[in-house]
Design a protein around this motif. Structure first.
Motif, PDB file in Angstrom:
ATOM      1  N   GLN A  68       0.834  -1.209   0.000  1.00 53.24           N
ATOM      2  CA  GLN A  68       0.000   0.000   0.000  1.00 53.24           C
ATOM      3  C   GLN A  68       0.863   1.251   0.000  1.00 53.24           C
ATOM      4  OE1 GLN A  68      -3.001  -0.060   3.159  1.00 53.24           O
ATOM      5  NE2 GLN A  68      -2.748  -2.271   3.272  1.00 53.24           N
ATOM      6  N   LYS A  69       0.266   2.339  -0.470  1.00 50.37           N
ATOM      7  CA  LYS A  69       0.958   3.627  -0.428  1.00 50.37           C
ATOM      8  C   LYS A  69       0.255   4.483   0.632  1.00 50.37           C
ATOM      9  CE  LYS A  69       2.579   7.277  -3.346  1.00 50.37           C
ATOM     10  NZ  LYS A  69       2.168   8.148  -4.405  1.00 50.37           N
ATOM     11  N   ILE A  70       1.037   4.930   1.591  1.00 48.73           N
ATOM     12  CA  ILE A  70       0.450   5.689   2.704  1.00 48.73           C
ATOM     13  C   ILE A  70       0.132   7.119   2.271  1.00 48.73           C
ATOM     14  CG2 ILE A  70       1.003   6.664   4.984  1.00 48.73           C
ATOM     15  CD1 ILE A  70       2.598   4.141   5.521  1.00 48.73           C
ATOM     16  N   ILE A 135       5.131  -3.267  12.730  1.00 48.99           N
ATOM     17  CA  ILE A 135       3.768  -2.894  13.129  1.00 48.99           C
ATOM     18  C   ILE A 135       2.913  -2.610  11.896  1.00 48.99           C
ATOM     19  CG2 ILE A 135       4.420  -1.996  15.408  1.00 48.99           C
ATOM     20  CD1 ILE A 135       4.489   0.815  14.188  1.00 48.99           C
ATOM     21  N   ASP A 136       1.575  -2.579  12.086  1.00 47.80           N
ATOM     22  CA  ASP A 136       0.708  -2.351  10.920  1.00 47.80           C
ATOM     23  C   ASP A 136       0.699  -0.865  10.534  1.00 47.80           C
ATOM     24  OD1 ASP A 136      -1.333  -0.938  12.411  1.00 47.80           O
ATOM     25  OD2 ASP A 136      -1.913  -2.880  13.235  1.00 47.80           O
ATOM     26  N   ILE A 137       0.150  -0.626   9.346  1.00 52.62           N
ATOM     27  CA  ILE A 137       0.174   0.741   8.797  1.00 52.62           C
ATOM     28  C   ILE A 137      -0.511   1.749   9.712  1.00 52.62           C
ATOM     29  CG2 ILE A 137      -0.890   2.165   6.995  1.00 52.62           C
ATOM     30  CD1 ILE A 137       0.093   0.394   4.943  1.00 52.62           C
ATOM     31  N   ASN A 138      -1.635   1.359  10.292  1.00 56.42           N
ATOM     32  CA  ASN A 138      -2.363   2.326  11.133  1.00 56.42           C
ATOM     33  C   ASN A 138      -1.543   2.739  12.353  1.00 56.42           C
ATOM     34  OD1 ASN A 138      -4.512   2.612   9.492  1.00 56.42           O
ATOM     35  ND2 ASN A 138      -5.706   0.960  10.450  1.00 56.42           N
ATOM     36  N   SER A 139      -0.855   1.761  12.962  1.00 58.56           N
ATOM     37  CA  SER A 139      -0.018   2.102  14.125  1.00 58.56           C
ATOM     38  C   SER A 139       1.159   2.970  13.682  1.00 58.56           C
ATOM     39  CB  SER A 139       0.522   0.840  14.801  1.00 58.56           C
ATOM     40  OG  SER A 139      -0.512  -0.059  15.046  1.00 58.56           O
ATOM     41  N   ILE A 152      10.070   1.478  10.743  1.00 58.20           N
ATOM     42  CA  ILE A 152       9.673   0.080  10.547  1.00 58.20           C
ATOM     43  C   ILE A 152      10.470  -0.525   9.381  1.00 58.20           C
ATOM     44  CG2 ILE A 152       7.312   0.393  11.402  1.00 58.20           C
ATOM     45  CD1 ILE A 152       6.383   0.427   8.445  1.00 58.20           C
ATOM     46  N   GLY A 153      10.345  -1.838   9.215  1.00 59.68           N
ATOM     47  CA  GLY A 153      10.927  -2.507   8.050  1.00 59.68           C
ATOM     48  C   GLY A 153       9.851  -2.698   6.994  1.00 59.68           C
ATOM     49  N   GLN A 154      10.229  -3.302   5.861  1.00 58.10           N
ATOM     50  CA  GLN A 154       9.221  -3.647   4.864  1.00 58.10           C
ATOM     51  C   GLN A 154       8.319  -4.712   5.493  1.00 58.10           C
ATOM     52  OE1 GLN A 154      12.547  -4.480   4.594  1.00 58.10           O
ATOM     53  NE2 GLN A 154      13.288  -4.163   2.503  1.00 58.10           N
ATOM     54  N   SER A 191       6.385   4.868  -0.959  1.00 62.36           N
ATOM     55  CA  SER A 191       5.239   4.253  -0.261  1.00 62.36           C
ATOM     56  C   SER A 191       4.934   4.946   1.062  1.00 62.36           C
ATOM     57  CB  SER A 191       5.527   2.777   0.028  1.00 62.36           C
ATOM     58  OG  SER A 191       5.670   2.081  -1.172  1.00 62.36           O
ATOM     59  N   GLU A 192       5.917   5.626   1.634  1.00 64.54           N
ATOM     60  CA  GLU A 192       5.717   6.260   2.942  1.00 64.54           C
ATOM     61  C   GLU A 192       4.823   7.507   2.884  1.00 64.54           C
ATOM     62  OE1 GLU A 192      10.297   5.404   4.531  1.00 64.54           O
ATOM     63  OE2 GLU A 192       9.732   7.352   3.744  1.00 64.54           O
TER      64      GLU A 192
END
Ligand code: URA
Length: 407
Positions: A68-70, A135-139, A152-154, A191-192
């Protein structure tokens, strides 16, 4: 019908891939429809023959789209990241990230593990007991908003294809390729959801790209790819002709980073931190950058942010330690001037004792007592290797002896 063997052969005769073909390769490898052997053969063709600019854009885009792209739409400041092409003792991200966050910049940072002879920021952070870099994207987004930085890592959600290809490149010696490095770095960064990116392009005998000119070429390519995806990229070339700072390893680098955030960093390391920080601040339109960075170090705000980030990732800095049972001092066998002539060997030695021996040893690493051009006397300690396994240290010692000369 697309076929990997045919695409490998096409690359052998220098035919360009189109976006559909590159998408097919990246997607099929991620879903195990292309095996490691065939992917390694394709990577080898890219390593030998390169990619066009268009192919590099398609490749970067495919990796971004593997996850996903944030999007950050409710932040009241500039969103920026910093990335290095990889070095030995290179802990700049761990120091500069919190400094920039303390200056009001939001820093979402996706990093890698060790690659080739270079260290991995994620491996270093995981030496802090409890630190969760997956951790997940939301966190991740929540941490960036509330703390100012998250590292985070990939993951399965962000650049999973880079995670898999990165690991295969590490095993197959297909790292030092401009388009492969570019796709790997820029996919993570784009992506960040960042607006700006500062790149530290390492050159020298401890870098993937030894010549300054090759480094510059990579910098230009990364900037071009950034502009295609609306990210403002600025890069600096910095020397990796010797280890950066006084330590290289896992927990010892975290401890050194904490010292830097508390105003007690070694000069060579802090110079790189401030040089890159000034570029970052110029992108974020922050004036008097050096003064502001010094201020957040001196008033404790930068360290406070690092501490908070670690806490939000489940890490416990009170349990961080670097305790080892064995060490070997590498002493000068003659007097003269020291030169690190093959810094890569030090990186190989460090990764060997840290990670590559089957059991991760968070407390292993090296401390450096001498720098290039230092005049040394016979018997002086140049560096100390430490770990919890003497056999591993003896292997590392042999590698380190190939890394320097005394003239
Ligand atoms: N850093 C990355 O993230 N990828 C590379 O390929 C090299 C350095």
């Amino acid at each position: 019908m697309l076929d990997i063997q045919k695409l490998i052969n096409n690359k052998k005769i220098n035919q360009f891939h189109n976006s559909k073909e590159i998408n097919f390769i990246v997607k099929s490898y991620l879903s195990d429809k292309i095996n490691d052997q065939d992917m390694a053969a394709w990577l080898k063709e890219i390593f030998d023959n390169g990619m066009s600019i268009n192919e590099t854009i398609f490749y970067t885009d495919s990796i971004i789209n593997s996850g996903q792209k944030i999007k950050f739409d409710n932040l009241d400041g500039y969103v920026l990241d910093k990335h290095s092409t990889g070095g030995i003792g290179d802990k700049v991200s761990l120091i500069l990230g919190p400094i920039l966050a303390a200056c009001g910049i939001y820093v979402p940072m996706v990093v890698g593990r060790h690659l080739g002879h270079t260290g991995g920021t994620l491996d270093k952070l995981e030496s802090i007991p409890g630190y969760n870099g997956l951790i997940d994207i939301n966190s991740f987004k929540k941490n960036v908003k509330n703390v100012g930085i998250s590292i985070i890592g990939q993951t399965n959600e962000i650049c999973p294809a880079d995670r898999k290809i990165y690991s295969l490149r590490d095993k197959t010696d297909t790292i030092a390729s401009l388009p492969l490095i570019c796709g790997s770095i820029m996919s993570k960064k784009i992506s960040e959801g960042i607006q700006g990116l500062v790149l530290d392009i390492k050159y020298g005998n401890g870098a993937f790209l030894e010549s300054k000119e090759e480094g510059q070429k990579l910098g230009e390519l990364l900037s071009l790819i950034g502009s295609k995806f609306d990210v403002d990229v600025k890069y600096l070339g910095t020397s990796m002709n010797q280890p950066l700072g006084n330590f290289s390893g896992l927990s010892c680098e975290i401890i050194e980073s904490i010292n830097c955030l508390n105003g007690k960093g070694p000069e060579d390391l802090m110079k790189v931190v401030f040089d890159l920080g000034k570029v970052a601040c110029s992108l974020a339109k922050i004036n008097s950058a050096e003064e502001k960075m010094l201020n957040v170090i001196n008033n404790g705000k930068a360290y406070e942010i690092f501490e908070k980030m670690v806490y939000e990732h489940g890490g416990n800095l009170n349990s961080l330690h670097c305790t080892y049972t064995d060490s070997i001092d590498i002493k000068a066998k003659e007097s003269g001037k020291l030169q690190f002539i093959n810094t890569k060997k030090i990186g190989e030695a460090i990764n060997f004792i840290n990670i590559l021996t089957g059991k991760k040893d968070n407390s292993s690493g090296a401390e450096f007592f001498k720098k290039n051009n230092d005049t040394i006397d016979k018997g002086d300690v140049i560096l100390r290797l430490f770990s919890n396994n003497m056999d591993n240290l003896r292997v590392a010692e042999r590698l380190v002896y190939e890394s320097y000369s005394i003239n």
